[in-house]
Design a protein around this motif. Structure first.
Motif, short mmCIF file in Angstrom:
data_model
loop_
_atom_site.label_atom_id
_atom_site.label_comp_id
_atom_site.label_asym_id
_atom_site.label_seq_id
_atom_site.Cartn_x
_atom_site.Cartn_y
_atom_site.Cartn_z
N ILE A 135 -4.01 2.25 3.32
CA ILE A 135 -2.82 2.50 2.49
C ILE A 135 -1.70 1.51 2.82
N LYS A 136 -1.55 1.22 4.11
CA LYS A 136 -0.50 0.29 4.53
C LYS A 136 -0.72 -1.11 3.91
N THR A 137 -1.98 -1.54 3.89
CA THR A 137 -2.30 -2.85 3.29
C THR A 137 -1.82 -2.86 1.84
N LEU A 138 -2.13 -1.77 1.12
CA LEU A 138 -1.76 -1.72 -0.30
C LEU A 138 -0.25 -1.70 -0.47
N GLU A 139 0.42 -0.95 0.40
CA GLU A 139 1.90 -0.88 0.28
C GLU A 139 2.53 -2.25 0.54
N LYS A 140 1.98 -2.95 1.54
CA LYS A 140 2.51 -4.29 1.83
C LYS A 140 2.30 -5.22 0.64
N LEU A 141 1.12 -5.11 0.02
CA LEU A 141 0.83 -5.98 -1.12
C LEU A 141 1.73 -5.64 -2.30
N LYS A 142 1.98 -4.35 -2.49
CA LYS A 142 2.88 -3.93 -3.57
C LYS A 142 4.29 -4.48 -3.31
N ASP A 143 4.76 -4.33 -2.08
CA ASP A 143 6.10 -4.83 -1.74
C ASP A 143 6.18 -6.35 -1.90
N GLY A 145 4.60 -8.02 -4.06
CA GLY A 145 4.73 -8.34 -5.48
C GLY A 145 3.44 -8.51 -6.26
N ILE A 146 2.31 -7.91 -5.81
CA ILE A 146 1.11 -8.06 -6.65
C ILE A 146 1.20 -7.15 -7.87
N ASP A 147 0.53 -7.56 -8.93
CA ASP A 147 0.51 -6.80 -10.17
C ASP A 147 -0.81 -6.06 -10.35
N ARG A 148 -1.87 -6.67 -9.85
CA ARG A 148 -3.19 -6.12 -10.17
C ARG A 148 -4.17 -6.35 -9.03
N LEU A 149 -5.11 -5.40 -8.90
CA LEU A 149 -6.25 -5.57 -8.00
C LEU A 149 -7.51 -5.56 -8.84
N ASN A 150 -8.32 -6.59 -8.70
CA ASN A 150 -9.66 -6.57 -9.29
C ASN A 150 -10.59 -6.09 -8.19
N VAL A 151 -11.06 -4.86 -8.32
CA VAL A 151 -11.85 -4.28 -7.23
C VAL A 151 -13.33 -4.25 -7.60
N SER A 152 -14.12 -4.89 -6.78
CA SER A 152 -15.57 -4.81 -6.98
C SER A 152 -16.08 -3.62 -6.19
N ILE A 153 -16.64 -2.67 -6.91
CA ILE A 153 -17.26 -1.50 -6.30
C ILE A 153 -18.55 -1.29 -7.09
N ALA A 182 -3.55 3.20 -5.12
CA ALA A 182 -2.92 1.99 -5.68
C ALA A 182 -2.51 2.25 -7.12
N HIS A 183 -3.38 2.91 -7.86
CA HIS A 183 -3.13 3.15 -9.29
C HIS A 183 -2.06 4.22 -9.51
N GLU A 184 -2.25 5.37 -8.85
CA GLU A 184 -1.38 6.51 -9.14
C GLU A 184 -0.04 6.47 -8.39
N GLU A 185 -0.08 6.07 -7.13
CA GLU A 185 1.16 6.13 -6.33
C GLU A 185 1.95 4.82 -6.37
N GLY A 187 1.37 2.21 -8.74
CA GLY A 187 1.50 1.60 -10.07
C GLY A 187 0.89 0.20 -10.17
N ILE A 188 -0.08 -0.08 -9.29
CA ILE A 188 -0.77 -1.38 -9.36
C ILE A 188 -1.89 -1.25 -10.40
N ALA A 189 -1.98 -2.20 -11.33
CA ALA A 189 -3.06 -2.15 -12.31
C ALA A 189 -4.39 -2.39 -11.59
N ILE A 190 -5.40 -1.62 -11.99
CA ILE A 190 -6.72 -1.76 -11.35
C ILE A 190 -7.75 -2.16 -12.40
N HIS A 191 -8.51 -3.16 -12.06
CA HIS A 191 -9.61 -3.61 -12.91
C HIS A 191 -10.87 -3.51 -12.05
N LEU A 192 -11.82 -2.68 -12.45
CA LEU A 192 -13.03 -2.53 -11.65
C LEU A 192 -14.07 -3.56 -12.08
N ALA A 193 -14.66 -4.23 -11.10
CA ALA A 193 -15.58 -5.33 -11.43
C ALA A 193 -16.89 -5.20 -10.64
N PRO A 194 -17.69 -4.16 -10.98
CA PRO A 194 -18.95 -4.00 -10.25
C PRO A 194 -19.97 -5.07 -10.63
#
Ligand code: SF4
Length: 346
Positions: A135-143, A145-153, A182-185, A187-194
Motif C-alpha cells: 500500500i505504501k508503494t502505491l501511496e508514494k506513486l500516487k503522491d 503523480g502517476i495517473d494509471r497502472l497497467n497491471v499484468s495479472i 489503488a482504484h477505490e482509495e 483513484g488511480i486508473a487501472i488497466h488489466l493486461a493479462p
C-alpha cells in the motif's frame, strides 16, 4: 561485491550496471527512453524483476541468464533527457515499462516526481505485475503523480499465480487487494493486461474479465488489454504450447467481447495515442560509426558502445572473442528503428 566506477556515469555492482549522468539515455532497448513515433515515450529505469514468469518474453528475473542488468540511478538526468524530448514532442504520455518490472526500483516515485511537473507530459503510467509492492508503494506513486497502472495479472488462482510467475512468494490475493486499493482509495486508473496462454489460463482470463467488471474498472480508460502469448527467440517458452496466430487470437477476443459486452480488441487510439514527431535519431542504418566499447551488454556477445559525440548508446553485437572493454571499433549500423541503435564490427 566488486564495485567499479567510470567517468561515463557507469558503476558496476556485481553484474548490475548503474547508470547516471552523463551516460546517454537514448539508443538502447533495455534502458532510457524509446520513441516509437507516437505521442508517448517509453521510459525504462530497470531491467531487474523479482519474478521469473514462465512465459516472460524478455527472460527477466532471478532465473535470467543475462550478462548484465541495467538500472538508472539519476532522476535528474532522466528529467534532462525528457526535457530534450520536449523540443520535438509538444505533448506526450509517459509510460514506465521495461525488460524488467519498474515497481522493483525503490526510487520509481522519485523518477515519476522528476518528470511530473513538465507541462508537455500529459499522463504517467506504470506497467507492472505489482510484485513486490504494498500500500505504501502505491501511496508514494500516487503522491508522485502517476495517473494509471497497467497491471499484468494472468490468473486469479493463488497456486497457478505462483506457477506462472515462477515465484512462490507471489500472491494473487495480495495483488488483487492492491488493485482494489489503488482504484477505490487512491483513484488511480487501472488497466488489466493479462497474458493469455492458450489451454493454460483460458478460464482464468474470463475470471479476470469478470473481476474487472465487478470492481468497476474502465471509468477513464479501457479496463482490459489482453496480451497474446508470443514465443520470443530470447524469451521463456511455455513447454508444449504453440502460440496462436493473430487471427485466432482476435477470433477468441471477439467471442469474449460478445459474451461480456466489453471492448477487448484495442488500437492505439484507445490508449489516447496518435502519430507524432520523433526525436531525431542522428544515426542511420547502413552508416559506419566509430564506437568505444564501454561495458558488456544485456546478452552474450553484446556490448554497450558509444560514439565520439557520446550522444547515443549503441548495442554492438560481435562474436569475436578478441573484443574487450575499452576497444575502439568501426561498426556498421544494422538497426535504427525507433531510435534503437544496433551495430556490428566491420
Ligand atoms: S513477464 Fe514481466 S514480471 Fe514476469 S518475469 Fe518478465 S519482466 Fe518480470
Amino acid at each position: 561485491m566488486v564495485i567499479l566506477e567510470s567517468k561515463l556515469g557507469l558503476t558496476k555492482v556485481g553484474k548490475v550496471l548503474e547508470i547516471r549522468k552523463p551516460f546517454p539515455l537514448i539508443g538502447h532497448i533495455s534502458f532510457g527512453i524509446i520513441d516509437r513515433g507516437y505521442n508517448n515515450l517509453q521510459v525504462r529505469i530497470t531491467t531487474l524483476c523479482s519474478l521469473s514468469c514462465i512465459f516472460c518474453s524478455v527472460s527477466a528475473g532471478p532465473k535470467s541468464n543475462r550478462e548484465r542488468e541495467f538500472i538508472l540511478r539519476d532522476p535528474e538526468w532522466l528529467y534532462e533527457w525528457i526535457k530534450y524530448a520536449c523540443n520535438f514532442k509538444s505533448s506526450f504520455h509517459l509510460i514506465f515499462d521495461g525488460m524488467g518490472d519498474p515497481i522493483t526500483h525503490k526510487d520509481l516515485p522519485e523518477f515519476v516526481k522528476a518528470v511530473r511537473e513538465m507541462k508537455n507530459v500529459k499522463s504517467i503510467t506504470v506497467e507492472t505485475r505489482l510484485f513486490p509492492a504494498n500500500i505504501k508503494t502505491l501511496e508514494k506513486l500516487k503522491d508522485a503523480g502517476i495517473d494509471r497502472l497497467n497491471v499484468s495479472i494472468d490468473t486469479l488462482n493463488e497456486e497457478k499465480g505462483k506457477l506462472l510467475s515462477g515465484n512462490n512468494f507471489y500472491s494473487v490475493k495480495k495483488v488483487k487487494e492492491l488493485i482494489k486499493y489503488a482504484h477505490e482509495e487512491l483513484g488511480i486508473a487501472i488497466h488489466l493486461a493479462p497474458v493469455w496462454i492458450p489451454t493454460v489460463n483460458d478460464e482464468d482470463i474470463e475470471e479476470i474479465i469478470q473481476f474487472a467488471i465487478k470492481i468497476g474498472l474502465g471509468e477513464k480508460f479501457p479496463p482490459l488489454g489482453i496480451q497474446k502469448y508470443v514465443s520470443h527467440k530470447y524469451g521463456r517458452k511455455v513447454p508444449g504450447i504453440i502460440a496462436l496466430s493473430w487471427k485466432e487470437f482476435e477470433k477468441w477476443m471477439r467471442k469474449l467481447e460478445d459474451r461480456y459486452k466489453i471492448k477487448l480488441l484495442l488500437d492505439p487510439k484507445d490508449y489516447g495515442l496518435e502519430k507524432s514527431e520523433r526525436i531525431p535519431n542522428g544515426y542511420k542504418k547502413g552508416e559506419i560509426v566509430k564506437l568505444s566499447l564501454v561495458e558488456k551488454g544485456l546478452l552474450k556477445n553484446e556490448y554497450l558502445a558509444i560514439p565520439p559525440k557520446k550522444d547515443r548508446v549503441f548495442t554492438l553485437i560481435s562474436r569475436r572473442e578478441s573484443l574487450s572493454i575499452g576497444d575502439i571499433v568501426y561498426a556498421k549500423i544494422i538497426h535504427d528503428k525507433d531510435g534503437i541503435l544496433i551495430a556490428i564490427p566491420v
